[in-house]
Design an enzyme around this catalytic site. Structure first.
Site, PDB file in Angstrom:
ATOM      1  N   ARG A  43      15.698   7.306  27.063  1.00 44.67           N
ATOM      2  CA  ARG A  43      15.068   5.989  26.972  1.00 44.67           C
ATOM      3  C   ARG A  43      14.868   5.618  25.509  1.00 44.67           C
ATOM      4  NH1 ARG A  43      10.575   6.425  31.897  1.00 44.67           N
ATOM      5  NH2 ARG A  43      12.121   6.888  33.519  1.00 44.67           N
ATOM      6  N   ARG A  51       6.225  10.977  24.706  1.00 45.93           N
ATOM      7  CA  ARG A  51       7.136   9.824  24.764  1.00 45.93           C
ATOM      8  C   ARG A  51       8.370  10.121  23.923  1.00 45.93           C
ATOM      9  NH1 ARG A  51       5.433   4.940  26.699  1.00 45.93           N
ATOM     10  NH2 ARG A  51       3.269   5.536  26.362  1.00 45.93           N
ATOM     11  N   GLU A  60      -0.115   9.868  32.676  1.00 49.96           N
ATOM     12  CA  GLU A  60       0.884   9.789  33.751  1.00 49.96           C
ATOM     13  C   GLU A  60       1.886  10.939  33.670  1.00 49.96           C
ATOM     14  OE1 GLU A  60       4.899   7.382  34.856  1.00 49.96           O
ATOM     15  OE2 GLU A  60       3.485   6.381  33.522  1.00 49.96           O
ATOM     16  N   SER A  70       5.407   8.847  38.817  1.00 50.18           N
ATOM     17  CA  SER A  70       5.266   7.487  39.324  1.00 50.18           C
ATOM     18  C   SER A  70       6.140   7.371  40.566  1.00 50.18           C
ATOM     19  CB  SER A  70       5.711   6.479  38.265  1.00 50.18           C
ATOM     20  OG  SER A  70       5.405   5.158  38.648  1.00 50.18           O
ATOM     21  N   ARG A  94       6.457  16.499  30.495  1.00 48.73           N
ATOM     22  CA  ARG A  94       5.004  16.271  30.562  1.00 48.73           C
ATOM     23  C   ARG A  94       4.301  17.394  31.316  1.00 48.73           C
ATOM     24  NH1 ARG A  94       3.626   9.785  30.584  1.00 48.73           N
ATOM     25  NH2 ARG A  94       5.035   9.275  28.864  1.00 48.73           N
TER      26      ARG A  94
END
Length: 446
Positions: free
Chosen positions: A281, A296, A368, A371, A409
């Site tokens: 990403r 991130r 988070e 999801s 994560r």
């Protein structure tokens, strides 16, 4: 993606759904585009019918010996042929204009989704586990990893720039163990079929799951090339672009697109798939956010869950899928909370989303880690994915996707929750079989 007929039949519901997302009503504008499309199609059809009729009349006039009429009709046909490209272009433009407008519209939230503007309006559903009480000040994961001598951001930056990391030794193995554990759990206990999909996909696949066109700037594109001889034996070869691909931002893209342009049998549903892949990403809108550490990254590993269902199965499957992701965190004994995203924070393709947020003691907050979303037939319409029901009628499938969970994560959460005062990290019990029985990761000798 929406069916314009559905919007015409449900204009009030459609605009109300947009309002809940904080967006302006646009049904009237879409109807104008659709009217223009219909008019262009009708004009082209009218011209075609007249051309065919005139061609027949030419034969009749010539047979009757009426050369003047035949010549006039020939002139009319020639005029239609002259304007034909313009009529076709008008039709193409009108169709493209409506399609582009429809492709840019996010999915309508379900009634059960809480209203709100942003993440501050998300609603906590449940909590699991009790955060550990430390007798020392807990560190953040990057401090732990660097202290172990096994997490290297500096060298990664030399290789690739910011938002990359090099993990080494037992830490790299711990990350691999997390992924293996998750895949084993989902395939053995949860009934998902493991898939090893491509990491490079074409435009149609990214469009199907709604990464394109709206989120183009968040993606990494890859240009394929071939070496072309210059005609001079000693000259260097030139790299000439031949095709473009996209690096997948999540395995949702290839997994969901496995059913594109197909009609499944109802007996095949629900179809459940999982994959562990690297994801990529651009994080275009993340300037200044989580600039240190692994939260991130441009490249990260994630175990994805995808389900293809009938409309009647999808909401129950959403709860089931979220529960499967929760089982990962429970097995790792990581405290977390389940949150229902509000209308202003949910994803573009989602009808409803649950986030699982894991407790990070180094940051002192939940972040988070998974999801899970139900998308209804939104993606199926973009992909042309259908199934044949008991009556033999093709219907669009419903699609769901979720992180099961983000491996990077999860590594962050394990480091922070299992850290010890001496700088070592205890290996969670469930991961020790994947680590050859290793119980602790200790700092390496400098």
């Amino acid at each position: 993606m929406y069916d314009i007929k559905w919007i015409r039949d449900n204009a009030e519901t459609f605009d109300r759904g947009r309002a809940r997302r904080g967006l302006e009503p646009i049904s009237a504008q879409l109807f104008a585009f659709d009217d223009a499309r219909r008019a262009a199609i009708a004009e082209l059809q009218k011209a075609q019918e007249r051309r065919n009729a005139a061609s027949k009349e030419i034969g009749a006039a010539m047979k009757a010996g009426d050369s003047a009429k035949a010549e006039a009709l020939k002139a009319e046909v020639a005029q239609i042929k002259e304007t034909w490209p313009q009529l076709e272009e008008s039709e193409r433009y009108a169709i493209a204009e409506l399609d582009a407008a429809l492709a840019s519209i996010p999915n309508t939230p379900l009634d059960s989704v809480p209203d709100g503007k942003d993440e501050n309006d998300n609603v906590e559903v449940t909590r699991w586990g009790t955060p550990r009480a430390f007798d020392f000040t807990p560190k953040e994961h990057f401090e732990i990893g660097e202290g172990l001598g096994l997490m290297d951001f500096e060298t990664a930056a030399k290789l690739s720039g910011a938002r990359f990391v090099v993990n080494k030794g037992p830490l790299a193995r711990l990350e691999r163990a997390l992924a293996q554990f998750m895949l084993d759990l989902h395939t053995t206990d949860h009934g998902y079929v493991e898939v090893a999909p491509p990491l490079l996909v074409r435009d149609d696949a990214m469009f199907g799951t709604a990464q394109l066109p709206k989120f183009r700037e968040d993606q990494f594109s890859v240009t394929a090339g071939r070496q072309v001889a210059t005609g001079q034996p000693d000259a260097s070869e030139a790299l000439v672009p031949t095709a473009d691909y996209w690096l997948i931002p999540t395995a949702e893209v290839p997994l969901t697109n496995l059913v594109r342009e197909s009609i499944l049998d109802e007996a095949q549903l629900p179809m459940r798939m999982t994959a562990g892949t690297y994801c990529f990403r651009a994080e275009a809108g993340a300037a200044g956010k989580d600039t240190r550490g692994m939260i991130r990254q441009h490249q990260f590993y994630k175990v994805e869950l995808v389900s293809i269902t009938t409309p009647e199965q999808s909401l129950e499957e959403h709860e089931r899928m979220t529960g499967c992701a929760e089982k990962v965190l429970q097995a790792l004994e990581l405290p977390y909370r389940k949150v229902a995203l509000c209308t202003g924070d949910m994803g573009f393709a989602s009808q409803k989303t649950y986030d699982l947020e894991v407790w990070l003691p180094g940051q002192g907050k939940y972040r988070e880690i998974s999801s899970c979303s139900v998308c209804g037939d939104f993606q199926a319409r973009r992909m042309g994915a259908r199934y044949r029901d008991a009556d033999g009628k093709p219907r669009h499938v419903h699609t769901l996707n979720g992180s099961g969970v983000a491996v990077g994560r999860a590594l962050v959460a394990v480091l922070e929750n299992y850290q010890e005062a001496d700088g070592s990290v205890t290996v969670p019990l469930v991961l020790r079989p994947y680590m050859s029985g290793l119980t602790h990761i200790a700092p390496t000798a400098r």
